[in-house]
Scaffold this active site. Structure first.
Site, PDB file in Angstrom:
ATOM      1  N   LYS A  58     -56.631 -79.736  -3.114  1.00  0.00           N
ATOM      2  CA  LYS A  58     -55.398 -79.350  -3.800  1.00  0.00           C
ATOM      3  C   LYS A  58     -55.167 -80.143  -5.089  1.00  0.00           C
ATOM      4  O   LYS A  58     -54.475 -79.681  -5.991  1.00  0.00           O
ATOM      5  CB  LYS A  58     -54.189 -79.527  -2.878  1.00  0.00           C
ATOM      6  CG  LYS A  58     -54.135 -78.586  -1.692  1.00  0.00           C
ATOM      7  CD  LYS A  58     -53.501 -77.284  -2.079  1.00  0.00           C
ATOM      8  CE  LYS A  58     -53.068 -76.390  -0.931  1.00  0.00           C
ATOM      9  NZ  LYS A  58     -53.778 -76.458   0.330  1.00  0.00           N
ATOM     10  N   SER A  83     -45.146 -79.249   2.900  1.00  0.00           N
ATOM     11  CA  SER A  83     -45.082 -80.345   3.867  1.00  0.00           C
ATOM     12  C   SER A  83     -46.435 -81.021   3.929  1.00  0.00           C
ATOM     13  O   SER A  83     -46.645 -81.969   4.665  1.00  0.00           O
ATOM     14  CB  SER A  83     -44.717 -79.786   5.245  1.00  0.00           C
ATOM     15  OG  SER A  83     -45.589 -78.729   5.555  1.00  0.00           O
ATOM     16  N   GLU A 209     -60.286 -67.786   8.465  1.00  0.00           N
ATOM     17  CA  GLU A 209     -58.901 -68.175   8.752  1.00  0.00           C
ATOM     18  C   GLU A 209     -58.705 -68.331  10.252  1.00  0.00           C
ATOM     19  O   GLU A 209     -59.513 -67.874  11.054  1.00  0.00           O
ATOM     20  CB  GLU A 209     -57.914 -67.171   8.136  1.00  0.00           C
ATOM     21  CG  GLU A 209     -58.061 -65.769   8.614  1.00  0.00           C
ATOM     22  CD  GLU A 209     -57.152 -64.797   7.849  1.00  0.00           C
ATOM     23  OE1 GLU A 209     -56.349 -65.211   7.007  1.00  0.00           O
ATOM     24  OE2 GLU A 209     -57.252 -63.602   8.134  1.00  0.00           O
ATOM     25  N   GLY A 213     -53.589 -66.716  12.664  1.00  0.00           N
ATOM     26  CA  GLY A 213     -53.016 -66.441  11.335  1.00  0.00           C
ATOM     27  C   GLY A 213     -53.943 -65.562  10.531  1.00  0.00           C
ATOM     28  O   GLY A 213     -54.413 -65.951   9.469  1.00  0.00           O
ATOM     29  N   ASP A 215     -53.683 -62.962   8.640  1.00  0.00           N
ATOM     30  CA  ASP A 215     -53.099 -62.046   7.657  1.00  0.00           C
ATOM     31  C   ASP A 215     -54.109 -61.655   6.583  1.00  0.00           C
ATOM     32  O   ASP A 215     -54.076 -60.544   6.059  1.00  0.00           O
ATOM     33  CB  ASP A 215     -51.866 -62.675   6.998  1.00  0.00           C
ATOM     34  CG  ASP A 215     -52.200 -63.953   6.270  1.00  0.00           C
ATOM     35  OD1 ASP A 215     -52.530 -64.945   6.948  1.00  0.00           O
ATOM     36  OD2 ASP A 215     -52.185 -63.957   5.023  1.00  0.00           O
ATOM     37  N   SER A 313     -62.191 -78.591   3.363  1.00  0.00           N
ATOM     38  CA  SER A 313     -61.065 -78.517   2.421  1.00  0.00           C
ATOM     39  C   SER A 313     -60.206 -79.775   2.402  1.00  0.00           C
ATOM     40  O   SER A 313     -59.577 -80.071   1.382  1.00  0.00           O
ATOM     41  CB  SER A 313     -60.204 -77.301   2.747  1.00  0.00           C
ATOM     42  OG  SER A 313     -59.842 -77.311   4.112  1.00  0.00           O
TER      43      SER A 313
HETATM   44  C1  LIG Z   1     -54.077 -75.669   1.246  1.00  0.00           C
HETATM   45  C2  LIG Z   1     -55.195 -75.896   2.179  1.00  0.00           C
HETATM   46  C3  LIG Z   1     -56.000 -74.841   2.644  1.00  0.00           C
HETATM   47  C4  LIG Z   1     -55.740 -73.405   2.267  1.00  0.00           C
HETATM   48  O1  LIG Z   1     -55.924 -73.188   0.888  1.00  0.00           O
HETATM   49  P1  LIG Z   1     -55.412 -71.870   0.164  1.00  0.00           P
HETATM   50  O2  LIG Z   1     -55.734 -72.076  -1.253  1.00  0.00           O
HETATM   51  O3  LIG Z   1     -53.940 -71.746   0.450  1.00  0.00           O
HETATM   52  O4  LIG Z   1     -56.150 -70.732   0.799  1.00  0.00           O
HETATM   53  C5  LIG Z   1     -57.066 -75.136   3.462  1.00  0.00           C
HETATM   54  N1  LIG Z   1     -57.330 -76.404   3.844  1.00  0.00           N
HETATM   55  C6  LIG Z   1     -56.585 -77.443   3.434  1.00  0.00           C
HETATM   56  C7  LIG Z   1     -56.938 -78.804   3.894  1.00  0.00           C
HETATM   57  C8  LIG Z   1     -55.498 -77.228   2.576  1.00  0.00           C
HETATM   58  O5  LIG Z   1     -54.755 -78.275   2.173  1.00  0.00           O
END
Ligand SMILES: *Cc1c(COP(=O)(O)O)cnc(C)c1O
Length: 329
Positions: A58, A83, A209, A213, A215, A313
Protein backbone atom coordinates in the site's frame (compact mmCIF):
# COMPACT_ATOMS: atom_id res chain seq x y z
CA UNK A 1 -21.37 3.20 -12.40
CA UNK A 2 -18.17 2.64 -14.36
CA UNK A 3 -15.43 5.24 -14.78
CA UNK A 4 -14.95 7.22 -17.94
CA UNK A 5 -12.24 5.28 -19.88
CA UNK A 6 -10.07 8.40 -20.12
CA UNK A 7 -9.82 8.26 -16.34
CA UNK A 8 -8.31 4.77 -16.34
CA UNK A 9 -4.57 4.37 -15.73
CA UNK A 10 -2.35 2.87 -18.45
CA UNK A 11 0.85 0.79 -18.50
CA UNK A 12 2.78 4.05 -19.06
CA UNK A 13 1.37 5.38 -15.79
CA UNK A 14 2.74 2.34 -13.96
CA UNK A 15 6.13 2.88 -15.56
CA UNK A 16 6.10 6.55 -14.52
CA UNK A 17 5.08 5.57 -10.99
CA UNK A 18 8.00 3.14 -10.82
CA UNK A 19 10.37 6.03 -11.62
CA UNK A 20 8.80 8.17 -8.87
CA UNK A 21 9.06 5.37 -6.31
CA UNK A 22 12.63 4.46 -7.19
CA UNK A 23 14.86 5.09 -4.17
CA UNK A 24 11.89 5.71 -1.86
CA UNK A 25 9.95 2.45 -1.90
CA UNK A 26 12.02 -0.64 -1.19
CA UNK A 27 12.74 -2.75 -4.23
CA UNK A 28 11.55 -5.85 -2.39
CA UNK A 29 13.25 -9.19 -3.04
CA UNK A 30 11.98 -12.05 -5.17
CA UNK A 31 11.98 -15.20 -3.01
CA UNK A 32 12.19 -18.82 -4.11
CA UNK A 33 11.91 -22.20 -2.40
CA UNK A 34 13.08 -25.48 -3.89
CA UNK A 35 10.53 -27.34 -1.77
CA UNK A 36 7.67 -25.29 -3.19
CA UNK A 37 8.96 -25.70 -6.74
CA UNK A 38 9.17 -29.45 -6.21
CA UNK A 39 5.71 -29.60 -4.63
CA UNK A 40 4.07 -27.68 -7.47
CA UNK A 41 6.22 -28.89 -10.37
CA UNK A 42 6.84 -25.29 -11.42
CA UNK A 43 9.25 -22.43 -10.85
CA UNK A 44 7.61 -20.07 -8.33
CA UNK A 45 8.86 -16.49 -7.94
CA UNK A 46 7.51 -14.66 -4.91
CA UNK A 47 7.44 -10.84 -4.74
CA UNK A 48 7.77 -10.11 -1.02
CA UNK A 49 5.82 -6.90 -0.37
CA UNK A 50 5.54 -7.87 3.28
CA UNK A 51 9.07 -6.43 3.36
CA UNK A 52 7.90 -3.12 1.85
CA UNK A 53 7.92 0.05 3.97
CA UNK A 54 5.00 -0.04 6.45
CA UNK A 55 4.75 -3.79 5.79
CA UNK A 56 2.58 -3.84 2.67
CA UNK A 57 2.42 -2.79 -0.99
CA UNK A 58 0.00 0.00 0.00
CA UNK A 59 2.97 2.33 0.49
CA UNK A 60 3.47 2.35 -3.29
CA UNK A 61 0.02 3.67 -4.17
CA UNK A 62 -0.02 6.12 -1.29
CA UNK A 63 3.39 7.66 -2.00
CA UNK A 64 2.74 7.85 -5.73
CA UNK A 65 -0.63 9.54 -5.22
CA UNK A 66 0.70 12.07 -2.72
CA UNK A 67 3.69 12.91 -4.92
CA UNK A 68 1.32 13.88 -7.72
CA UNK A 69 -0.59 16.44 -5.64
CA UNK A 70 -0.14 20.11 -6.49
CA UNK A 71 1.41 22.54 -3.99
CA UNK A 72 -1.96 23.80 -2.72
CA UNK A 73 -3.27 20.31 -2.10
CA UNK A 74 -0.04 19.38 -0.34
CA UNK A 75 -0.24 22.38 1.97
CA UNK A 76 -3.87 21.70 2.86
CA UNK A 77 -3.22 18.01 3.57
CA UNK A 78 -4.76 14.61 2.88
CA UNK A 79 -7.30 12.37 4.55
CA UNK A 80 -7.86 8.62 4.37
CA UNK A 81 -10.02 6.08 6.15
CA UNK A 82 -8.75 2.61 6.92
CA UNK A 83 -8.31 0.27 9.86
CA UNK A 84 -5.38 -1.40 8.20
CA UNK A 85 -2.44 -1.06 5.90
CA UNK A 86 -3.67 1.90 3.86
CA UNK A 87 -3.70 4.05 7.02
CA UNK A 88 -0.05 3.43 7.78
CA UNK A 89 0.91 3.79 4.13
CA UNK A 90 -0.72 7.21 3.75
CA UNK A 91 0.68 8.33 7.11
CA UNK A 92 4.28 7.47 6.17
CA UNK A 93 3.99 8.84 2.62
CA UNK A 94 2.62 12.09 4.06
CA UNK A 95 5.42 12.32 6.59
CA UNK A 96 8.08 11.81 3.89
CA UNK A 97 6.49 14.44 1.62
CA UNK A 98 5.75 16.83 4.51
CA UNK A 99 2.03 16.76 3.87
CA UNK A 100 -0.33 16.93 6.88
CA UNK A 101 -2.38 13.72 7.15
CA UNK A 102 -5.64 12.89 8.90
CA UNK A 103 -6.60 9.23 9.19
CA UNK A 104 -10.10 8.12 10.19
CA UNK A 105 -9.79 4.84 12.11
CA UNK A 106 -12.23 2.75 14.16
CA UNK A 107 -11.95 3.12 17.94
CA UNK A 108 -11.42 -0.65 18.20
CA UNK A 109 -8.55 -0.81 15.66
CA UNK A 110 -5.55 -2.77 17.02
CA UNK A 111 -3.53 -0.60 19.39
CA UNK A 112 -0.39 -1.36 17.37
CA UNK A 113 -1.98 0.06 14.21
CA UNK A 114 -3.24 3.21 15.95
CA UNK A 115 0.20 3.73 17.47
CA UNK A 116 2.00 3.13 14.16
CA UNK A 117 -0.25 5.62 12.36
CA UNK A 118 0.26 8.27 15.05
CA UNK A 119 3.96 7.43 15.08
CA UNK A 120 4.21 8.60 11.47
CA UNK A 121 2.83 11.94 12.58
CA UNK A 122 -0.73 11.58 11.32
CA UNK A 123 -3.73 12.93 13.21
CA UNK A 124 -6.03 10.00 14.01
CA UNK A 125 -9.77 10.69 14.13
CA UNK A 126 -11.51 7.78 15.84
CA UNK A 127 -15.05 6.67 15.00
CA UNK A 128 -17.39 3.95 16.21
CA UNK A 129 -17.62 1.39 13.43
CA UNK A 130 -21.03 0.15 14.60
CA UNK A 131 -22.83 3.49 14.70
CA UNK A 132 -20.89 5.88 12.48
CA UNK A 133 -20.15 6.00 8.75
CA UNK A 134 -16.43 6.52 8.13
CA UNK A 135 -16.86 7.70 4.56
CA UNK A 136 -19.28 10.38 5.73
CA UNK A 137 -16.91 11.47 8.52
CA UNK A 138 -13.98 11.66 6.13
CA UNK A 139 -16.02 13.46 3.48
CA UNK A 140 -17.21 16.02 6.00
CA UNK A 141 -13.69 16.66 7.33
CA UNK A 142 -12.30 16.83 3.80
CA UNK A 143 -14.79 19.51 2.89
CA UNK A 144 -14.42 21.57 6.05
CA UNK A 145 -10.62 21.48 6.04
CA UNK A 146 -10.04 21.41 2.29
CA UNK A 147 -8.30 18.02 2.48
CA UNK A 148 -7.73 15.66 -0.46
CA UNK A 149 -9.20 12.19 0.06
CA UNK A 150 -6.82 9.31 -0.77
CA UNK A 151 -8.93 6.23 -1.51
CA UNK A 152 -7.49 2.75 -0.82
CA UNK A 153 -7.91 1.39 -4.34
CA UNK A 154 -10.30 3.22 -6.66
CA UNK A 155 -7.99 5.96 -7.94
CA UNK A 156 -5.79 6.04 -11.09
CA UNK A 157 -2.64 7.09 -9.20
CA UNK A 158 -3.20 4.49 -6.50
CA UNK A 159 -3.65 1.75 -9.12
CA UNK A 160 -0.53 2.86 -11.04
CA UNK A 161 1.49 2.90 -7.81
CA UNK A 162 0.37 -0.59 -6.78
CA UNK A 163 1.29 -1.88 -10.24
CA UNK A 164 4.96 -1.06 -9.64
CA UNK A 165 5.42 -4.17 -7.46
CA UNK A 166 4.73 -6.50 -10.38
CA UNK A 167 6.59 -4.15 -12.72
CA UNK A 168 9.70 -4.77 -10.57
CA UNK A 169 8.96 -8.51 -10.37
CA UNK A 170 8.90 -8.75 -14.17
CA UNK A 171 12.09 -6.70 -14.49
CA UNK A 172 13.92 -8.77 -11.86
CA UNK A 173 12.54 -12.27 -12.52
CA UNK A 174 12.09 -12.13 -16.29
CA UNK A 175 9.10 -13.42 -18.25
CA UNK A 176 6.35 -15.34 -16.48
CA UNK A 177 3.76 -17.78 -17.78
CA UNK A 178 1.29 -17.06 -14.99
CA UNK A 179 0.89 -14.64 -12.10
CA UNK A 180 -1.26 -14.94 -8.95
CA UNK A 181 -2.31 -11.72 -7.17
CA UNK A 182 -4.50 -11.23 -4.10
CA UNK A 183 -7.76 -9.36 -4.67
CA UNK A 184 -9.61 -7.02 -2.33
CA UNK A 185 -10.85 -3.85 -3.99
CA UNK A 186 -8.61 -4.56 -6.95
CA UNK A 187 -5.94 -1.85 -6.79
CA UNK A 188 -3.07 -4.33 -6.75
CA UNK A 189 -4.63 -6.65 -9.32
CA UNK A 190 -5.54 -3.94 -11.82
CA UNK A 191 -2.11 -2.29 -11.48
CA UNK A 192 -0.46 -5.70 -11.92
CA UNK A 193 -2.50 -6.30 -15.08
CA UNK A 194 -1.19 -3.03 -16.53
CA UNK A 195 2.41 -4.01 -15.73
CA UNK A 196 1.87 -7.41 -17.36
CA UNK A 197 0.30 -5.74 -20.40
CA UNK A 198 3.53 -3.80 -20.93
CA UNK A 199 6.21 -6.31 -19.93
CA UNK A 200 4.75 -9.83 -20.23
CA UNK A 201 1.73 -9.79 -22.53
CA UNK A 202 1.53 -13.60 -22.74
CA UNK A 203 1.30 -14.06 -18.96
CA UNK A 204 -2.04 -15.31 -17.59
CA UNK A 205 -3.02 -13.35 -14.46
CA UNK A 206 -5.28 -14.80 -11.75
CA UNK A 207 -6.89 -12.83 -8.93
CA UNK A 208 -7.38 -14.68 -5.64
CA UNK A 209 -9.92 -13.68 -3.01
CA UNK A 210 -11.27 -15.23 0.19
CA UNK A 211 -14.11 -17.71 -0.36
CA UNK A 212 -16.40 -15.73 1.94
CA UNK A 213 -15.68 -12.47 0.09
CA UNK A 214 -16.05 -13.54 -3.53
CA UNK A 215 -17.50 -10.29 -4.89
CA UNK A 216 -14.71 -10.12 -7.49
CA UNK A 217 -15.54 -13.54 -8.87
CA UNK A 218 -19.26 -12.71 -8.89
CA UNK A 219 -18.58 -9.40 -10.61
CA UNK A 220 -16.47 -11.07 -13.31
CA UNK A 221 -19.23 -13.60 -13.97
CA UNK A 222 -21.99 -10.97 -13.98
CA UNK A 223 -20.08 -8.43 -16.09
CA UNK A 224 -20.84 -5.66 -13.59
CA UNK A 225 -19.76 -4.67 -10.08
CA UNK A 226 -21.57 -6.93 -7.59
CA UNK A 227 -21.74 -5.78 -3.95
CA UNK A 228 -21.80 -8.39 -1.18
CA UNK A 229 -22.42 -8.25 2.58
CA UNK A 230 -19.42 -7.72 4.88
CA UNK A 231 -17.64 -11.10 4.67
CA UNK A 232 -16.35 -13.05 7.66
CA UNK A 233 -12.77 -14.06 6.85
CA UNK A 234 -9.33 -13.90 8.44
CA UNK A 235 -8.20 -12.07 5.29
CA UNK A 236 -9.09 -8.66 6.72
CA UNK A 237 -7.12 -6.81 4.00
CA UNK A 238 -9.35 -8.32 1.30
CA UNK A 239 -12.68 -8.12 3.15
CA UNK A 240 -13.90 -5.45 0.72
CA UNK A 241 -17.48 -5.74 -0.47
CA UNK A 242 -17.15 -4.34 -4.00
CA UNK A 243 -14.57 -3.62 -6.69
CA UNK A 244 -13.84 -0.07 -7.80
CA UNK A 245 -15.29 1.72 -10.80
CA UNK A 246 -11.72 1.96 -12.14
CA UNK A 247 -10.35 -1.39 -11.01
CA UNK A 248 -13.28 -3.43 -12.33
CA UNK A 249 -13.02 -2.53 -16.04
CA UNK A 250 -9.27 -3.28 -16.11
CA UNK A 251 -9.78 -6.60 -14.31
CA UNK A 252 -12.79 -7.59 -16.43
CA UNK A 253 -10.88 -6.94 -19.64
CA UNK A 254 -7.57 -8.60 -18.79
CA UNK A 255 -7.76 -11.11 -15.95
CA UNK A 256 -7.63 -14.83 -16.79
CA UNK A 257 -9.88 -15.75 -13.87
CA UNK A 258 -10.67 -14.95 -10.24
CA UNK A 259 -10.22 -17.88 -7.83
CA UNK A 260 -11.32 -18.21 -4.22
CA UNK A 261 -9.69 -19.99 -1.28
CA UNK A 262 -10.97 -20.90 2.21
CA UNK A 263 -9.41 -19.40 5.33
CA UNK A 264 -7.77 -22.74 6.20
CA UNK A 265 -5.68 -22.49 3.00
CA UNK A 266 -4.46 -19.04 4.11
CA UNK A 267 -3.25 -20.48 7.41
CA UNK A 268 -1.39 -23.20 5.49
CA UNK A 269 0.12 -20.52 3.27
CA UNK A 270 1.28 -18.48 6.28
CA UNK A 271 2.93 -21.61 7.71
CA UNK A 272 4.66 -22.36 4.37
CA UNK A 273 5.95 -18.80 4.08
CA UNK A 274 7.38 -19.03 7.59
CA UNK A 275 8.93 -22.48 7.28
CA UNK A 276 10.16 -22.43 3.67
CA UNK A 277 10.72 -18.75 2.89
CA UNK A 278 11.48 -17.55 6.43
CA UNK A 279 9.07 -14.62 6.19
CA UNK A 280 6.16 -13.40 8.31
CA UNK A 281 2.99 -12.99 6.24
CA UNK A 282 -0.44 -11.73 7.34
CA UNK A 283 -3.50 -13.85 6.44
CA UNK A 284 -4.45 -11.69 3.42
CA UNK A 285 -0.86 -11.80 2.23
CA UNK A 286 -1.09 -15.57 1.70
CA UNK A 287 -4.03 -15.43 -0.75
CA UNK A 288 -1.98 -15.66 -3.94
CA UNK A 289 0.11 -18.66 -2.87
CA UNK A 290 -3.02 -20.41 -1.61
CA UNK A 291 -4.71 -19.73 -4.94
CA UNK A 292 -1.77 -21.14 -6.90
CA UNK A 293 -1.66 -24.29 -4.77
CA UNK A 294 -5.40 -24.85 -5.28
CA UNK A 295 -5.08 -24.26 -9.02
CA UNK A 296 -2.29 -26.83 -9.32
CA UNK A 297 -4.32 -29.39 -7.37
CA UNK A 298 -7.31 -28.74 -9.63
CA UNK A 299 -5.28 -29.10 -12.86
CA UNK A 300 -1.70 -30.37 -12.31
CA UNK A 301 -0.85 -30.40 -16.03
CA UNK A 302 -1.76 -26.81 -16.66
CA UNK A 303 1.18 -25.30 -14.75
CA UNK A 304 3.73 -28.11 -15.18
CA UNK A 305 7.18 -26.60 -15.69
CA UNK A 306 5.81 -23.05 -15.83
CA UNK A 307 7.38 -19.89 -14.43
CA UNK A 308 4.83 -18.50 -12.02
CA UNK A 309 4.80 -15.21 -10.11
CA UNK A 310 3.13 -14.91 -6.70
CA UNK A 311 2.62 -11.74 -4.68
CA UNK A 312 2.88 -11.55 -0.90
CA UNK A 313 0.86 -8.41 -0.22
CA UNK A 314 1.62 -7.73 3.43
CA UNK A 315 3.13 -8.89 6.69
CA UNK A 316 1.31 -6.90 9.34
CA UNK A 317 0.07 -9.44 11.84
CA UNK A 318 0.51 -9.36 15.60
CA UNK A 319 2.60 -12.28 16.83
CA UNK A 320 -0.21 -13.44 19.13
CA UNK A 321 -2.57 -13.68 16.19
CA UNK A 322 0.05 -15.38 14.01
CA UNK A 323 0.73 -17.94 16.74
CA UNK A 324 -2.99 -18.46 17.33
CA UNK A 325 -3.61 -19.18 13.64
CA UNK A 326 -0.46 -21.02 12.60
CA UNK A 327 0.26 -22.71 15.93
CA UNK A 328 -3.07 -24.49 15.73
CA UNK A 329 -2.58 -25.65 12.13
C1 LIG B 1 -5.12 -3.75 0.73
C2 LIG B 1 -4.57 -5.12 0.80
C3 LIG B 1 -4.97 -6.12 -0.09
C4 LIG B 1 -6.02 -5.89 -1.15
O1 LIG B 1 -5.60 -4.95 -2.10
P1 LIG B 1 -6.60 -4.27 -3.13
O2 LIG B 1 -5.78 -3.32 -3.88
O3 LIG B 1 -7.70 -3.64 -2.33
O4 LIG B 1 -7.16 -5.39 -3.96
C5 LIG B 1 -4.37 -7.36 0.00
N1 LIG B 1 -3.44 -7.62 0.94
C6 LIG B 1 -3.03 -6.70 1.82
C7 LIG B 1 -2.01 -7.06 2.82
C8 LIG B 1 -3.58 -5.41 1.78
O5 LIG B 1 -3.17 -4.48 2.67
Amino acid sequence: MIADPTDLPTPDDVHAAAEILRGTAHRTPVLTSRLTDAELGASVLVKAENLQRTGSFKFRGAFHTLSRLGPRQRRAGVIAYSSGNHAQAVALAAQLLEVPATIVMPTDAPASKLAATRGYGAEVVAYDRYTEDRAAIAGDLAERRGLTLVPPYDHPHVIAGQGTAVWELLEDAGPLDALFVCLGGGGLLSGSLLAVQALAPGCAVFGVEPEAGDDGRQSLRAGRIVTIDQPRTIADGAATTFLGTRTFPIIAERVEDVLTVPDAALVEGMALFASRYKVLVEPTGALALAGLRAAVVADPQRFAGARIGVTISGGNVDLDRFAGLVGGA
